[in-house]
Design a protein around this motif. Sequence first.
Motif, short mmCIF file in Angstrom:
data_model
loop_
_atom_site.label_atom_id
_atom_site.label_comp_id
_atom_site.label_asym_id
_atom_site.label_seq_id
_atom_site.Cartn_x
_atom_site.Cartn_y
_atom_site.Cartn_z
N VAL A 94 44.18 -34.92 -9.75
CA VAL A 94 44.85 -34.75 -11.04
C VAL A 94 44.55 -35.94 -11.95
O VAL A 94 44.29 -35.78 -13.15
CB VAL A 94 46.38 -34.58 -10.84
CG1 VAL A 94 47.11 -34.60 -12.18
CG2 VAL A 94 46.68 -33.29 -10.09
N THR A 95 44.54 -37.13 -11.39
CA THR A 95 44.23 -38.33 -12.18
C THR A 95 42.81 -38.25 -12.75
O THR A 95 42.59 -38.56 -13.93
CB THR A 95 44.37 -39.60 -11.31
OG1 THR A 95 45.72 -39.68 -10.86
CG2 THR A 95 44.02 -40.85 -12.10
N GLY A 104 50.36 -34.28 -17.06
CA GLY A 104 51.38 -33.46 -16.42
C GLY A 104 52.44 -33.01 -17.40
O GLY A 104 52.88 -31.85 -17.38
N MET A 105 52.84 -33.91 -18.29
CA MET A 105 53.86 -33.59 -19.29
C MET A 105 53.35 -32.51 -20.25
O MET A 105 54.06 -31.55 -20.57
CB MET A 105 54.22 -34.86 -20.08
CG MET A 105 55.29 -34.65 -21.11
SD MET A 105 55.71 -36.20 -21.98
CE MET A 105 54.21 -36.46 -22.93
N THR A 156 53.71 -28.17 -13.11
CA THR A 156 53.02 -29.44 -12.97
C THR A 156 51.57 -29.10 -12.62
O THR A 156 51.27 -27.96 -12.20
CB THR A 156 53.63 -30.28 -11.84
OG1 THR A 156 53.39 -29.60 -10.60
CG2 THR A 156 55.11 -30.50 -12.05
N PRO A 157 50.64 -30.05 -12.75
CA PRO A 157 49.25 -29.76 -12.36
C PRO A 157 49.13 -29.28 -10.92
O PRO A 157 48.38 -28.34 -10.63
CB PRO A 157 48.55 -31.11 -12.57
CG PRO A 157 49.34 -31.77 -13.65
CD PRO A 157 50.75 -31.37 -13.40
N THR A 158 49.87 -29.90 -10.00
CA THR A 158 49.81 -29.49 -8.59
C THR A 158 50.33 -28.08 -8.41
O THR A 158 49.74 -27.27 -7.68
CB THR A 158 50.62 -30.47 -7.72
OG1 THR A 158 50.11 -31.80 -7.92
CG2 THR A 158 50.50 -30.11 -6.25
N GLU A 159 51.42 -27.74 -9.08
CA GLU A 159 51.98 -26.39 -9.00
C GLU A 159 51.03 -25.37 -9.59
O GLU A 159 50.85 -24.28 -9.05
CB GLU A 159 53.33 -26.34 -9.72
CG GLU A 159 54.45 -27.10 -9.02
CD GLU A 159 55.68 -27.27 -9.89
OE1 GLU A 159 56.74 -27.62 -9.34
OE2 GLU A 159 55.58 -27.06 -11.14
N TYR A 160 50.43 -25.73 -10.73
CA TYR A 160 49.49 -24.83 -11.40
C TYR A 160 48.31 -24.51 -10.48
O TYR A 160 47.93 -23.35 -10.32
CB TYR A 160 49.00 -25.46 -12.70
CG TYR A 160 48.14 -24.55 -13.54
CD1 TYR A 160 48.71 -23.76 -14.53
CD2 TYR A 160 46.75 -24.50 -13.36
CE1 TYR A 160 47.92 -22.92 -15.31
CE2 TYR A 160 45.97 -23.66 -14.12
CZ TYR A 160 46.55 -22.87 -15.11
OH TYR A 160 45.77 -22.04 -15.87
N ARG A 161 47.77 -25.55 -9.87
CA ARG A 161 46.63 -25.36 -8.96
C ARG A 161 47.03 -24.52 -7.74
O ARG A 161 46.33 -23.58 -7.36
CB ARG A 161 46.10 -26.71 -8.51
CG ARG A 161 45.05 -26.64 -7.41
CD ARG A 161 44.51 -28.01 -7.08
NE ARG A 161 43.39 -28.36 -7.92
CZ ARG A 161 42.90 -29.59 -8.06
NH1 ARG A 161 43.50 -30.61 -7.46
NH2 ARG A 161 41.85 -29.81 -8.82
N ALA A 162 48.16 -24.83 -7.14
CA ALA A 162 48.60 -24.10 -5.95
C ALA A 162 48.85 -22.63 -6.27
O ALA A 162 48.56 -21.75 -5.45
CB ALA A 162 49.87 -24.74 -5.40
N LYS A 163 49.39 -22.36 -7.45
CA LYS A 163 49.75 -20.99 -7.80
C LYS A 163 48.55 -20.14 -8.19
O LYS A 163 48.49 -18.96 -7.87
CB LYS A 163 50.77 -21.01 -8.93
CG LYS A 163 51.37 -19.65 -9.23
CD LYS A 163 52.53 -19.77 -10.17
CE LYS A 163 53.19 -18.43 -10.43
NZ LYS A 163 53.97 -17.93 -9.32
#
Length: 196
Positions: free
Chosen positions: A157-158, A173-174, A183-190
């Motif tokens: 993400v960084t 992220g904001m 969040t970026p992590t949630e977006y990627r996972a989903k």
Amino acid sequence: RSLEMQATHHTITAQLVQDKEKELILLDPADAAQTETLTMLRKTFDLDETAYGYELRLQAALSEIWAHLAAQAHPRPGTEEKAATAAQKKLKQMMVYVNAHYAEKITVPMLAAAAYCSERECYRTFQSCLHTSPTDYIRTVRLQSACKMLLETDRTVTDIAQSCGFGTSSYFGMQLHAETGCTPTEYRAKWQNVDT
């Protein structure tokens, strides 16, 4: 929101023509440039309205369609035509600049300089043509690129935040959360493997 976006698209198209005697823009499939515009229009109907980032993708598609229509429009002869053509040319120059430099720091003075215009004219051109501000347009391009990287790569993400001009992962992220609710992590996972 999709109906609202479509209504905005109709408003933009009407303003593009700026001729009260014309009620529509005729696109000829025999013309290669117009065929491309028609294809782009068809693709907007294929977007998944339930997917995160739908509005962002639709806004980007409509902005690109706007640019194609602006290039193909044939306004009335006279000063209004020259002004509209000049504004469209400046808008195109600034859009090209953003797409080439979104990973870098871009200020409104830099963007205006790319089209040889003042900051005031830069703001006015984006508002009149795309109904958005230069900074919001830059943000949209950066988010589109970042979302694509999240889904198509395993970069951190960084790394993605820095590569797309957000500077820090927290700011990225904001911005992503404000647009998609993830969040970026949630977006990627989903959404990373949703089509596979």
